[in-house]
Design an enzyme around this catalytic site. Structure first.
Site, PDB file in Angstrom:
ATOM      1  N   GLU A   1      33.153  50.203  49.356  1.00 38.57           N
ATOM      2  CA  GLU A   1      33.250  49.871  48.305  1.00 38.57           C
ATOM      3  C   GLU A   1      32.250  50.849  48.066  1.00 38.57           C
ATOM      4  O   GLU A   1      31.314  49.419  47.524  1.00 38.57           O
ATOM      5  CB  GLU A   1      34.002  48.999  47.549  1.00 38.57           C
ATOM      6  CG  GLU A   1      35.173  48.775  48.429  1.00 38.57           C
ATOM      7  CD  GLU A   1      36.150  47.792  47.574  1.00 38.57           C
ATOM      8  OE1 GLU A   1      37.118  47.564  47.191  1.00 38.57           O
ATOM      9  OE2 GLU A   1      35.583  46.301  47.107  1.00 38.57           O
TER      10      GLU A   1
ATOM     11  N   ASP B   1      47.930  49.277  42.264  1.00 42.29           N
ATOM     12  CA  ASP B   1      46.933  48.112  41.847  1.00 42.29           C
ATOM     13  C   ASP B   1      47.706  47.553  40.963  1.00 42.29           C
ATOM     14  O   ASP B   1      48.329  48.022  39.820  1.00 42.29           O
ATOM     15  CB  ASP B   1      46.013  48.662  41.012  1.00 42.29           C
ATOM     16  CG  ASP B   1      45.415  49.339  42.301  1.00 42.29           C
ATOM     17  OD1 ASP B   1      45.282  49.257  42.997  1.00 42.29           O
ATOM     18  OD2 ASP B   1      44.243  50.746  41.965  1.00 42.29           O
TER      19      ASP B   1
END
Length: 247
Positions: A8, A128
């Site tokens: 990330e 998510d």
């Protein structure tokens, strides 16, 4: 089960978020390119990159992501701020094996379905989940969708997979998290890649044997060295059952 070691990126550095919160990121002082190369050297067949800057329209990490795609020698799944067919195609043209779509899959489903029809098996939808609702805009907005109906709304779309993250999961209780992930995965015919549930090698085993999950994303645990990637990959390999001999 496929292991997706994950980087990330934020401001050119490797980071990890705390429960999906952008303002609570841990910075890892490693070279992103060399760390990604290590995934391939360990035997990974895929990896993922999420560009947090791109979520807010900042393209400062593009050159670095392109360099990683060219250098690692394994397919790369790229996500972060991809909200149009043109943006998805730019990454596919740059060599991404797959692109991950989050917000657009909630707010522009017809466009995402068209995207998947144009590029079958290269579009991954990120789901998510927080408090039983699907989030958008970098985990900052709560949508009206519950996860299972949302997964089923793409039943006839040629997606490569769903990446499902329980943003506020209590990963200390992996048995509960794995069970909930298994229920979500069982609700769709598409492959499901579990995210946010691995802190140890035991967690990899639990997700493997819980059933229904086709892959698992591992990020922070690789950086803090609580998971050894080679060992995780060995655990994820399907066990070959012995076949009884008949006379």
């Amino acid at each position: 089960m496929i292991i997706y070691p994950t980087i990330e990126l934020k401001n050119g550095k490797c980071v990890s978020l705390t429960r999906g919160r952008m303002d609570e990121s841990a910075v890892w002082h490693v070279d992103p390119l060399e760390f990604a190369r290590g995934f391939a050297q360990a035997g990974a067949s895929w990896m993922q990159i999420t560009d947090f800057n791109a979520i807010d329209g900042d393209n400062s990490n593009v050159a670095l992501v392109e360099e990683i795609i060219r250098a690692v020698g394994i397919p790369v799944q790229v996500g972060g701020g991809i909200r149009s067919i043109e943006a998805a195609e730019r990454w596919i043209d740059r060599g991404a094996g797959r692109v991950v779509i989050g917000t657009a899959a909630v707010k522009q489903p017809d466009m995402v379905r068209k995207m998947a029809e144009l590029h079958p098996d290269q579009i991954v939808v990120a789901v998510d989940v927080w408090r039983g609702r699907v989030l958008t805009d970098g985990w900052r907005e709560e949508s009206m969708f519950a996860p299972i109906p949302f997964l089923r709304s793409y039943a006839d779309t040629p997606l490569a997979a769903f990446v499902v993250t329980d943003v506020d999961a209590d990963v200390e209780d992996i048995e509960v998290g794995a069970s909930e992930m298994s229920v979500l995965a069982a609700s769709t015919r598409h492959p499901v890649i579990a995210s946010g549930l691995v802190r140890s090698l035991d967690d990899v085993s639990t997700l493997k044997y819980a059933g229904h999950c086709d892959g698992v994303i591992i990020g922070r645990a690789l950086f803090n060295k609580s998971v050894d990637l080679r060992k995780a990959l060995a655990i994820a390999v399907p066990q070959v059952e012995e076949i009884a001999a008949f006379v």
